[in-house]
Design a protein around this motif. Sequence first.
Motif, PDB file in Angstrom:
ATOM      1  N   ILE A  50      43.130  41.820  38.684  1.00  0.00           N
ATOM      2  CA  ILE A  50      41.945  39.961  39.641  1.00  0.00           C
ATOM      3  C   ILE A  50      41.369  38.921  37.891  1.00  0.00           C
ATOM      4  O   ILE A  50      40.503  39.353  37.378  1.00  0.00           O
ATOM      5  CB  ILE A  50      41.268  40.158  40.638  1.00  0.00           C
ATOM      6  CG1 ILE A  50      42.069  40.578  41.660  1.00  0.00           C
ATOM      7  CG2 ILE A  50      40.136  38.960  40.596  1.00  0.00           C
ATOM      8  CD1 ILE A  50      40.919  40.985  42.759  1.00  0.00           C
ATOM      9  N   THR A 110      39.513  37.191  35.788  1.00  0.00           N
ATOM     10  CA  THR A 110      38.170  36.624  36.111  1.00  0.00           C
ATOM     11  C   THR A 110      37.138  35.897  34.921  1.00  0.00           C
ATOM     12  O   THR A 110      37.666  36.507  33.842  1.00  0.00           O
ATOM     13  CB  THR A 110      37.321  37.731  36.863  1.00  0.00           C
ATOM     14  OG1 THR A 110      36.272  38.751  35.916  1.00  0.00           O
ATOM     15  CG2 THR A 110      37.020  38.369  38.232  1.00  0.00           C
ATOM     16  N   SER A 134      36.182  35.588  39.956  1.00  0.00           N
ATOM     17  CA  SER A 134      37.906  35.065  39.914  1.00  0.00           C
ATOM     18  C   SER A 134      38.272  33.689  39.683  1.00  0.00           C
ATOM     19  O   SER A 134      38.077  33.189  40.736  1.00  0.00           O
ATOM     20  CB  SER A 134      38.329  36.012  41.612  1.00  0.00           C
ATOM     21  OG  SER A 134      40.048  35.667  41.790  1.00  0.00           O
TER      22      SER A 134
END
Length: 409
Positions: free
Chosen positions: A218, A220, A380
């Motif tokens: 993810i 971020t 995110s």
Amino acid sequence: MTIREKCEAAKNAAPTLAQADAATRNGAILKMARYLRGEANAILAANETDLKSAGANGISEAMLDRLRLTPARIEGISASLEELALLADPLGGGEVWRRPNGLEIKRVHVPLGVIAIIYESRPNVTADAAALCIKSGNAVVLRGGKEAIHSNLAIVAVLKRALEDAGLNGDVLAIAEDTSRETATELMRMNEFIDLLIPRGGKGLIRSVVENATVPTIETGAGNCNAYVEKSADLETALSIIRNGKTSRPAVCNALEHVLVDREIASAFLPRLREALPEVLLKGDAEAAAILGVEKVDDDEFFTEYDDLILSVKVVGGIEEAIAHINSHSTKHSDVILTTDIRKADAFTRSIDSAAVYVNASTRFTDGGEFGFGAEIGISTQKLHARGPMGLTDLTTIKYIVTGDGQIR
């Protein structure tokens, strides 16, 4: 232990944590908070070692501020862990429904398994990430930056002792002592042990993870936050919000980096902006630079995340130009419109493609704690499987439990 051995140990220990009840997990987090307070002097001593080394290597003051721990910051970390322990358990629960054939289907939240986090020079992330993962039933493997290695090791030692004293397996929390690039790359490809990898840091780190990781990731943290001062804005409010967004902590991802100003108010607003930000190095496009008497920059400058007391200014012809510029230049983190026109605010919030879009408030609020999520694992900037500040629920996945009495298809 090598990083591979630590990941394997975390994978083996993860089921015991997933099966621990909420009271046990919360008890461990409360012990973490208490032990951090009790070992504050040792942690501060380790942090001082990191600060001296970073200073000797020419790290900027803004980046040193990210690295620095103080008694107040340790207290803040401990308090945030206590708040986290009070939040609702993210595991279990869910919807239950019955099909016409009699099957009962229940959708429940379960841990992801083992989460790896690669981050840079913010030792508070060590405690926040560990506690969030424990609360959500996930084992966690940390790989911090070399600048904070002594601080991180000291914090992890305290947290592991708290876990074990709470009756949990200490292997559910691990940290890489080797901060080399090779170790980070190895972690990115540990598919047999890692269920999710979360990078927290600047564009370079995130790009490296995206390009090299084979485990699910993810994205971020990369922040290129913009403020648009629309022509109807209350100028005093706008100045206050921009000052907070740029100067309160310039090296964090939700800090402002660029300001767009409506052409109709540019000549009145920009001199006041310069007066309001005496400590900030201003730059501008041709129009803004002429008004401010500062360095002229080209369009590429507006892709920059400064992480410092630097701000670029652009004059725009209206909200359509502002929206187009932000959507093409931002990292889709946090952007704000400063306006008293409700229709313009609505158009901005509908059109800006970012995780957090603000009307007349500082982008510095993009934070799990400020959103009421407790501590956050990261912010995110992608759209799957989570977006914006990632709290406890974002560290879980779904399991379906189907109960029947002999049904066949």
